[in-house]
Design an enzyme around this catalytic site. Structure first.
Site, PDB file in Angstrom:
ATOM      1  N   SER A 239       0.824  -1.205   0.000  1.00 61.28           N
ATOM      2  CA  SER A 239       0.000   0.000   0.000  1.00 61.28           C
ATOM      3  C   SER A 239       0.867   1.269   0.000  1.00 61.28           C
ATOM      4  CB  SER A 239      -0.938  -0.071   1.202  1.00 61.28           C
ATOM      5  OG  SER A 239      -1.881   0.949   1.147  1.00 61.28           O
ATOM      6  N   HIS A 443      -8.175  -5.047   0.388  1.00 58.21           N
ATOM      7  CA  HIS A 443      -6.884  -4.397   0.633  1.00 58.21           C
ATOM      8  C   HIS A 443      -6.081  -5.032   1.772  1.00 58.21           C
ATOM      9  CE1 HIS A 443      -4.185  -0.997   0.051  1.00 58.21           C
ATOM     10  NE2 HIS A 443      -4.131  -0.855   1.351  1.00 58.21           N
TER      11      HIS A 443
END
Ligand SMILES: *[C@@H]1O[C@H](CO)[C@@H](O)[C@H](O)[C@H]1NC(C)=O
Ligand SMILES: *[C@@H]1O[C@H](CO)[C@@H](O)[C@H](O)[C@H]1NC(C)=O
Ligand SMILES: *[C@@H]1O[C@H](CO)[C@@H](O)[C@H](O)[C@H]1NC(C)=O
Length: 467
Positions: A239, A443
């Site tokens: 990320s 995610h």
């Protein structure tokens, strides 16, 4: 407020539309508007001695009354729903699993203690950046090549061990013989120090992920290379740990040759299709949101403020599940899916994150969703003075010539496949886009999912071996 709560409960328990629950509530209830206004009026920013707050209130009765529309607009037309029918079906399991996990001692153990508990050596190292932030690295020493792991927004090195010896990426890599180094960005709990500034000073927090990429990563990478007496290492970013890598290698291209391969787990650079409600809320798209970000100012992002509580309520409602699944701000950023979520392990995750970040990091991400570009921080009026241009400069991604592998998935709220594709074609030496072969992969699943071993690590191991 009470009315609003009641309505949400009633609709959650009767509505059959699943994913549309909260959207329906928002657009069909006029109570919502005043409830939202109340929530925002309760924010300290409106009661504090801020001139801008007064300005909004005196000039902006209209802005205030259109607030609910503003929030929904900021969130891309609708609110994603976290607690839907699928999750509700597993209500009993979730509650039972979560309670079973509450006895886990890893909840309170430090990262060092967790690593030792699972029979590995651990070392702690300190690095000072050019601009005098003091950072901490953790290492699981080994004979093999160095692999550097960089965490995401509000995360820390802990994120690579909290999934335990089977799921934690750090453990997997050390078993494969790699020398594992885990970085910590300025402002997180392990790196909240500066030679001169104090975290209680606003100026300590005057950084976004630009500075993490420009100062922190080079300092940590040079330190690792010097310790190992070697010329390159392998980099795995998750990320924001990918965003910062792209900043480093585009702004300081000499670092490309210090990285033999880069694996990007859920790469975040272009953000046109971000679904994360918090990131979208920090998008300066409307006068009100703009002022909110202005008034929040430069400081630490504190996850327990009213804005976050309100969002939790909007996205997750008030059922007990909301307390279990949405009480941690991370999930309000990233979403989650029941399929890969190890509920038993949630208490451990919650014990280690969020680990700290600056408001400016989130605002910078918000700017990306607004501009659709991967650019430096937008200072508005001051851009001309700072950058010599009215617009902030683009990061020159073609300068990133490290071999890069992009891991992405369909259900990722932050790294949308279209944005990943754009990144792939902008990078100077992108090798592969690897789509996780499991549709509802979200995610957080990239590092904590139940099946990371088969869905992510097998592929990752093969790539590391080939460099
Ligand atoms: C570091 O490696 C170089 C060769 O790559 C070698 O000449 C040098 O002696 C090494 N230094 C140390 C301190 O081990
Ligand atoms: C509920 O959310 C999950 C992701 O957590 C998604 O896979 C599923 O399709 C959703 N179900 C409904 C009925 O919307
Ligand atoms: C889920 O978490 C528990 C507790 O931390 C752990 O024992 C278990 O192995 C994990 N399950 C999977 C599938 O990773």
């Amino acid at each position: 407020m009470r009315n609003f709560t009641l309505i949400v409960i009633v609709i959650i328990s009767t509505n059959q539309v699943g994913g549309q629950l909260i959207r329906y509530t928002l657009s069909s209830t006029s109570t919502t508007v005043s409830a939202l206004i109340d929530m925002f009026y309760q924010l300290p920013i409106f009661s504090g001695p801020f001139r801008v707050a007064e300005d909004i209130i005196s000039s902006g009765r209209g802005a205030i009354t259109s607030l609910s529309g503003t929030v929904i607009h900021a969130l891309g037309g609708h609110l994603p729903t976290l607690i839907n029918k699928t999750i509700l079906k597993h209500f009993d399991d979730i509650v039972a699993d979560y309670h079973a996990g509450l006895g886990n001692e890893d909840i309170t153990l430090s990262i060092e203690k967790i690593i030792e508990k699972y029979n590995h050596k651990v070392e702690k190292h300190f690095v000072t950046t050019e601009d005098q932030y003091c950072l901490t690295l953790f290492r699981i020493p080994n004979k093999g090549p160095a692999v550097f792991l960089m965490h995401g927004l509000l995360g820390s090195s802990d994120d690579f061990v909290v999934a335990g010896p089977e799921g934690g990426l750090a453990f997997l890599l050390t078993r494969e013989g790699y020398d594992v180094w885990m970085g910590n960005a300025r402002g997180n709990k392990h790196s909240k120090q500066h030679l001169i500034l104090n975290p209680s000073d606003a100026i300590f927090w005057d950084f976004s992920w630009h500075e993490i990429g420009y100062y922190d990563l080079p300092a940590m990478i040079d330190y690792v290379l010097a310790s190992k007496n070697t010329s390159s290492l392998k980099y795995i970013g998750y990320s924001q740990g990918t965003t910062t890598f792209f900043v480093m290698t585009s702004e300081r291209p000499e670092y490309n040759e210090k990285i033999s391969a880069m694996i990007a787990l859920s790469p975040v650079a272009f953000m046109t299709k971000v679904r994360s409600p918090i990131v979208r809320l920090f998008t300066p798209g409307t006068p009100l949101i703009y002022y909110i970000t202005k008034i929040f100012g430069i400081r630490e992002f504190l996850p327990d403020n009213n804005l976050i509580r309100s969002l939790k309520f909007l996205l997750c409602g008030t059922l007990p599940l909301a307390e279990i699944l949405c009480s941690n701000v991370i999930f309000l950023f990233t979403g989650f899916g029941y399929e890969q979520l190890n509920v038993t392990n949630l208490p451990v995750l919650y014990g280690h994150m969020p680990a700290g970040a600056s408001v400016k990091q989130i605002v910078h991400f918000g700017q990306g969703t607004m501009s659709g570009d991967f650019k430096m921080f937008d200072y508005g009026y001051f851009n001309l003075k700072l950058y010599g241009n009215k617009e902030p400069p683009h990061y020159r991604l073609y300068k990133v010539v490290t071999p890069v592998y992009l891991f992405y998935s369909d259900e990722d709220w932050l790294a949308h496949p279209d944005d990943v594709e754009k990144l792939y074609s902008s990078l100077g030496n992108a090798k592969e886009m690897y789509k996780v072969p499991f549709e509802p992969f979200t995610h957080v699943d990239f590092i904590w999912g139940k099946d990371v071993k088969t869905l992510i690590y097998e592929k990752l191991k093969t790539i590391l071996l080939s460099h």
